[in-house]
Scaffold this motif. Structure first.
Motif, short mmCIF file in Angstrom:
data_model
loop_
_atom_site.label_atom_id
_atom_site.label_comp_id
_atom_site.label_asym_id
_atom_site.label_seq_id
_atom_site.Cartn_x
_atom_site.Cartn_y
_atom_site.Cartn_z
N ARG A 1 0.85 -1.20 0.00
CA ARG A 1 0.00 0.00 0.00
C ARG A 1 0.88 1.25 0.00
NH1 ARG A 1 -2.20 -3.00 4.24
NH2 ARG A 1 -1.33 -1.52 5.74
N PRO A 2 0.33 2.39 -0.46
CA PRO A 2 1.09 3.64 -0.38
C PRO A 2 1.46 3.95 1.07
CG PRO A 2 -0.79 3.91 -1.83
CD PRO A 2 -0.95 2.57 -1.17
N SER A 3 2.62 4.59 1.25
CA SER A 3 3.10 4.86 2.60
C SER A 3 3.91 6.15 2.62
CB SER A 3 3.98 3.70 3.09
OG SER A 3 4.50 3.95 4.38
N SER A 4 3.84 6.84 3.75
CA SER A 4 4.71 8.00 3.96
C SER A 4 5.36 7.85 5.33
CB SER A 4 3.94 9.32 3.87
OG SER A 4 3.03 9.43 4.95
N VAL A 5 6.60 8.31 5.44
CA VAL A 5 7.33 8.27 6.71
C VAL A 5 7.99 9.64 6.88
CG1 VAL A 5 9.27 7.25 7.95
CG2 VAL A 5 7.68 5.79 6.71
N PHE A 6 7.72 10.24 8.03
CA PHE A 6 8.17 11.62 8.30
C PHE A 6 9.22 11.65 9.40
CE2 PHE A 6 7.67 15.56 10.81
CZ PHE A 6 7.86 16.53 9.83
N SER A 7 10.34 12.29 9.12
CA SER A 7 11.37 12.60 10.11
C SER A 7 11.71 11.41 10.99
CB SER A 7 10.91 13.80 10.94
OG SER A 7 11.92 14.21 11.85
N ALA A 8 11.52 11.53 12.32
CA ALA A 8 11.96 10.50 13.26
C ALA A 8 11.05 9.28 13.30
CB ALA A 8 12.10 11.10 14.66
N GLU A 9 10.11 9.17 12.38
CA GLU A 9 9.46 7.88 12.18
C GLU A 9 10.44 6.90 11.53
OE1 GLU A 9 4.73 8.94 11.64
OE2 GLU A 9 6.02 9.08 9.88
N HIS A 10 11.45 7.41 10.82
CA HIS A 10 12.52 6.55 10.31
C HIS A 10 13.28 5.96 11.50
CE1 HIS A 10 12.02 9.24 6.75
NE2 HIS A 10 12.27 8.12 6.08
N LEU A 11 13.63 4.68 11.41
CA LEU A 11 14.43 4.08 12.48
C LEU A 11 15.85 4.65 12.49
CD1 LEU A 11 14.79 1.91 14.70
CD2 LEU A 11 15.65 0.40 12.91
N VAL A 12 16.45 4.84 11.32
CA VAL A 12 17.83 5.30 11.22
C VAL A 12 17.86 6.82 11.41
CG1 VAL A 12 19.82 5.51 9.68
CG2 VAL A 12 18.50 3.38 9.75
N SER A 13 18.65 7.28 12.39
CA SER A 13 18.63 8.70 12.75
C SER A 13 19.14 9.60 11.63
CB SER A 13 19.44 8.93 14.03
OG SER A 13 20.78 8.50 13.86
N ALA A 14 19.99 9.06 10.74
CA ALA A 14 20.49 9.87 9.62
C ALA A 14 19.38 10.30 8.68
CB ALA A 14 21.54 9.08 8.85
N LEU A 15 18.20 9.68 8.79
CA LEU A 15 17.08 10.01 7.91
C LEU A 15 16.05 10.92 8.57
CD1 LEU A 15 16.47 6.42 6.44
CD2 LEU A 15 17.96 8.22 5.56
N HIS A 16 16.33 11.39 9.79
CA HIS A 16 15.34 12.19 10.50
C HIS A 16 15.11 13.55 9.86
CE1 HIS A 16 15.61 9.79 14.52
NE2 HIS A 16 15.26 9.05 13.48
N GLY A 17 15.99 13.95 8.96
CA GLY A 17 15.79 15.21 8.24
C GLY A 17 14.96 15.07 6.98
N TRP A 18 14.39 13.87 6.73
CA TRP A 18 13.70 13.60 5.48
C TRP A 18 12.23 13.26 5.70
CZ3 TRP A 18 15.93 13.69 0.59
CH2 TRP A 18 17.32 13.87 0.57
N VAL A 19 11.45 13.41 4.65
CA VAL A 19 10.10 12.86 4.57
C VAL A 19 9.99 12.17 3.21
CG1 VAL A 19 9.12 15.03 3.64
CG2 VAL A 19 7.62 13.32 4.68
N CYS A 20 9.37 10.98 3.21
CA CYS A 20 9.31 10.18 1.99
C CYS A 20 7.87 9.75 1.72
CB CYS A 20 10.18 8.94 2.11
SG CYS A 20 11.89 9.31 2.56
N TYR A 21 7.49 9.76 0.43
CA TYR A 21 6.16 9.34 0.00
C TYR A 21 6.34 8.25 -1.06
CZ TYR A 21 5.07 13.93 1.99
OH TYR A 21 4.97 15.01 2.82
N CYS A 22 5.67 7.12 -0.88
CA CYS A 22 5.86 5.98 -1.78
C CYS A 22 4.54 5.34 -2.16
CB CYS A 22 6.71 4.89 -1.10
SG CYS A 22 8.42 5.35 -0.88
#
Length: 409
Positions: A150-171
């Motif tokens: 299903r489509p998914s979005s993950v925002f900032s600290a929803e990412h497990l890896v802390s290096a990705l906390h500056g990102w938001v992704c839509y898939c």
């Protein structure tokens, strides 16, 4: 409150939840709950991911570039995405996004975007070759879309890896005409550019790719990818039809599949013949025959594959790279080209055997050691490992004990 202030507040709350829960989950397996916990699909992914992913990871693991180029050439997504390239690039550059397409394993095959955002993305290997499945990179929108379909979005600290906390992704996943997920379309940007319309844009573009896939004529047999089986056997086929390759040509095809960056003529001769006195014309004749069988498919000055070739040995290595011992064992049909004495094949044979065996010995699952033990009856360490993992009441202990006894007495 402005949209940016709302986003900053949301990010701060998620950072706090991440700092509170992730260490507890890693150390004690605690499950987040209560008003401050992130949404359930994120926390469940955190729990699954912590077994294989360090939250302090600075970038995604990478699959070698040559293999990725061949996979993209043979991907059914390539032509419909090529037709949308200008639209995807315009959206990415105008809105400050990076767009990406993965295969069904979560490996990025293609990206586009403005130079600034692409440089930022490349620092975390959000680029062709980067592996973004859950076992490799933890919780992210790509891995959730692949897992759920299903489509998914993950925002900032929803990412497990802390290096990705500056990102938001839509898939959004992309399905073929038969309903199978072929890959994921992703649009990613910095957290402060998060926008509610981004998800609908991704879903619309994924639907366009799917409609173009349905409109494409069936793949002609003569352009179908080549399938190479070189573990426990040696054969190649296209569209189910065997290719007429002699053993030496299968050796060459296997070496080219395992080393997508290719070989100089001299290095390939050495890999095939070692120190034997063999003329350059002999190896050139073998290459010429292979090239004819592949309808081209091999570059000339530096020998490398230019046609898509799927290879069981390469798939075993990909599975081991992402920590998937189950898949690697399922694909490992035996030694690489067991009858070959070519030095290059013997070297790769040893590499594969050691890599699979070490993965089995590192696995906490007894069935992995039992399965591998059938193929390696004289490997006492593997049988002993299986025995250690089997509980006192497990009937399979008798099998492991019998294999050990056969070796010791």
């Amino acid at each position: 409150m402005s949209q940016r202030s709302q986003l900053r507040r949301r990010r701060t709350g998620l950072e706090s939840a991440w700092s509170h829960w992730v260490p507890r989950m890693r150390d004690a397996g605690a499950k987040p709950s209560g008003a401050g916990a992130p949404r359930p699909d994120v926390t469940e992914s955190w729990l699954r991911s912590l077994g294989t992913v360090d939250p302090a990871l600075d970038s995604a693991p990478v699959t070698d570039g040559g293999a990725v180029r061949h996979r993209w050439l043979g991907s059914p997504l390539r032509r419909p995405v090529d037709g949308l390239t200008e639209e995807l690039r315009a959206i990415a550059e105008d809105a400050g996004f990076v767009s990406a397409v993965t295969d069904r394993t979560g490996t990025i095959l293609w990206t586009c975007g403005g130079p600034t955002m692409r440089r930022r993305a490349e620092r975390v290997n959000f680029a062709p070759g980067g592996r973004w499945d859950e076992a490799a990179m933890g919780t992210n929108a790509l891995s959730l879309a692949l897992r759920t379909g299903r489509p998914s979005s993950v925002f900032s600290a929803e990412h497990l890896v802390s290096a990705l906390h500056g990102w938001v992704c839509y898939c959004a996943p992309v399905r073929g005409p038969d309903g199978r997920v072929l890959g994921v379309l992703d649009m990613s940007t910095t957290w402060d550019r998060s926008h509610p319309l981004a998800m609908s844009t991704v879903r619309s573009l994924a639907a366009t790719i799917e409609s173009r896939l349905r409109a494409e004529p069936p793949r002609r047999e003569d352009t179908a990818p080549i399938r190479l089986t070189c573990l426990g056997a040696g054969r190649a086929s296209r569209g189910g039809t065997p290719l007429p390759l002699r053993p030496r040509q299968l050796e060459i095809l296997t070496l080219l599949a395992l080393e997508p960056e290719g070989f100089t003529p001299g290095r390939l001769r050495e890999a095939l013949y070692g120190g034997r006195a063999v003329t350059a014309s002999t190896s050139k004749a073998e290459i010429s025959h292979l090239r004819r069988a592949l309808d081209g498919g091999v570059s000339t000055r530096r020998y490398a594959l230019t046609a898509p070739v799927s290879c069981d040995a390469r798939e075993v290595l990909h599975a081991l790279e992402r920590g998937d011992t189950e898949t690697a064992l399922g694909l490992y049909g035996g030694p690489l080209l067991p009858g070959s004495e070519a030095p290059g094949i013997e070297e790769w044979r040893r590499h594969l055997e050691v890599a699979v065996r070490e993965a089995v010995l590192a696995s906490p699952r007894a069935e992995h050691a039992l399965r591998y033990g059938r193929r390696a009856p004289y490997d006492e360490e593997v049988h002993a490992h299986a025995l250690r993992l089997l509980g006192p009441g497990d009937t399979r202990r008798a099998l492991a004990m019998g294999r050990l006894a056969a070796l010791r007495y």
